[in-house]
Design an enzyme around this catalytic site. Structure first.
Site, mmCIF file in Angstrom:
data_model
loop_
_atom_site.group_PDB
_atom_site.id
_atom_site.type_symbol
_atom_site.label_atom_id
_atom_site.label_comp_id
_atom_site.label_asym_id
_atom_site.label_seq_id
_atom_site.Cartn_x
_atom_site.Cartn_y
_atom_site.Cartn_z
ATOM 1 N N ASP A 90 0.818 -1.225 0.000
ATOM 2 C CA ASP A 90 0.000 0.000 0.000
ATOM 3 C C ASP A 90 0.853 1.278 0.000
ATOM 4 O O ASP A 90 0.559 2.238 0.724
ATOM 5 C CB ASP A 90 -0.960 0.023 1.192
ATOM 6 C CG ASP A 90 -2.033 -1.049 1.107
ATOM 7 O OD1 ASP A 90 -2.063 -1.773 0.090
ATOM 8 O OD2 ASP A 90 -2.828 -1.178 2.048
ATOM 9 N N ASP A 116 -0.574 -4.542 -3.815
ATOM 10 C CA ASP A 116 -1.538 -3.455 -4.044
ATOM 11 C C ASP A 116 -0.897 -2.097 -3.784
ATOM 12 O O ASP A 116 -1.515 -1.210 -3.171
ATOM 13 C CB ASP A 116 -2.767 -3.612 -3.137
ATOM 14 C CG ASP A 116 -3.468 -4.942 -3.304
ATOM 15 O OD1 ASP A 116 -3.374 -5.532 -4.397
ATOM 16 O OD2 ASP A 116 -4.104 -5.411 -2.341
#
Length: 324
Positions: free
Chosen positions: A162, A185
């Protein structure tokens, strides 16, 4: 005598006013850890900037490591934070999602872990490194954005899971000549973001993007003329996976290495793939072969790709064109 007192009071008032407004001008503010600037910390320079400035204000940050957790508040506009050298001007912090906050009695969660949070609009960040150097113990955001019309030019964003959170729908972000690294991600969120000529580095086998573009927003993530690379031990990388329904991600005119899996995109949430907008066009490299892509992704036609322009992507009620 009364007249003299009035003159003295007026002079004192002007002096106080001048002191109060000392930084209310377009002059550049200089930040330096060694004390050679006006400020030793970036946060202090941000603090003296006036709300809703109509002029362009530069905060010049000299080489050094600045251990700060920064917020550019919503009421600040037209600010440029410019580093002396993108590799040697580093803003760093080390929060991660599983640090327990006594006030919560649980982990702090992903969205409090940022090193830099940009809530203001018409902000430019240039020639600087933003890092979350937390150990891999949970999600750890380096950059979080909620403002509109933000530019990130020749910056590095370092982290693991992230790394970059584009955190507000219907906002426009422009990344140019940037380096972004991470594990899982590591570019995610609902904003419309254009990545131009950026280097994207995958540190492990995982997923590059997790877009959550709202249904009523036409464009999400667009990677144009970008270069994807991986660590030596990474050989199974996905371009993205649908965090929410209607996620939009497009890779075009970019270099995709052999480590990109043949299917390209991962089916994280079965219901989300029904609406996912995952697109590719004119990419290069061994990972650009589309013969085995998932059936719910699509290749743009040349005519469709010609319609993907900065002006079209960044037009809302007004048109914003990045100036760098």
């Amino acid at each position: 005598m009364k007249r003299l007192i009035c003159i003295i009071c007026l002079f004192c008032g002007i002096t106080v006013l001048q002191a109060k407004d000392k930084y209310d001008n377009p002059d550049t503010l200089v930040v330096a850890r060694d004390g050679t600037g006006q400020f030793r910390n970036v946060a202090d320079a941000i603090e003296v900037c006036r709300a809703f400035m109509e002029y362009h204000k530069v905060i010049y940050v000299k080489k050094g490591t600045y251990k700060e957790k920064l917020v550019i508040p919503q009421w600040l506009t037209n600010i440029e934070i410019c580093g002396e050298d993108r590799n040697q001007t580093v803003i760093t912090w080390d929060d991660h999602a599983n640090i327990v906050l006594p006030s919560l009695g649980k982990g702090m969660g992903t969205f409090r872990t940022y090193t830099l949070r940009v809530d203001g609009s018409l902000i430019t960040i240039k020639d600087i490194t933003i890092e979350n150097n937390a150990a891999r113990l949970g999600q750890a955001v380096a950059l979080m954005t909620t403002g509109d019309c933000l530019q990130f030019i020749n910056c590095r964003f370092l982290g693991n899971q992230d790394t970059v959170y584009t955190g507000a729908p219907d906002t426009r972000l422009y990344f140019k000549n940037c380096y972004i690294e991470g594990t899982t991600d590591f570019i995610f969120g609902p904003s419309t973001a254009w990545f131009e000529n950026c280097d994207i580095f995958c540190k492990i086998n995982s997923y590059i993007t997790a877009a959550s573009t709202p249904k009523d927003i036409m464009y999400g993530y667009i990677f144009n003329n970008c270069h994807i690379s991986t660590a030596e031990n990474a050989d199974k990388v996905y371009l993205g996976r649908p965090w929410r329904d209607y996620g939009y991600t497009l890779f075009m005119n970019s270099d995709l290495p052999r480590q990109i899996l043949p299917e390209g995109w991962h089916q994280w949430r079965p219901e989300a793939v029904k609406t996912a907008r995952y697109l590719e066009y004119n990419n290069r490299g061994e990972g650009a072969d589309t013969k085995h892509r998932v059936g719910w992704s699509r290749q743009l036609t040349k005519k469709e790709a010609e319609q993907i322009t900065l002006q079209r992507v960044f037009t809302r009620s007004n048109t914003w064109i990045p100036n760098n």
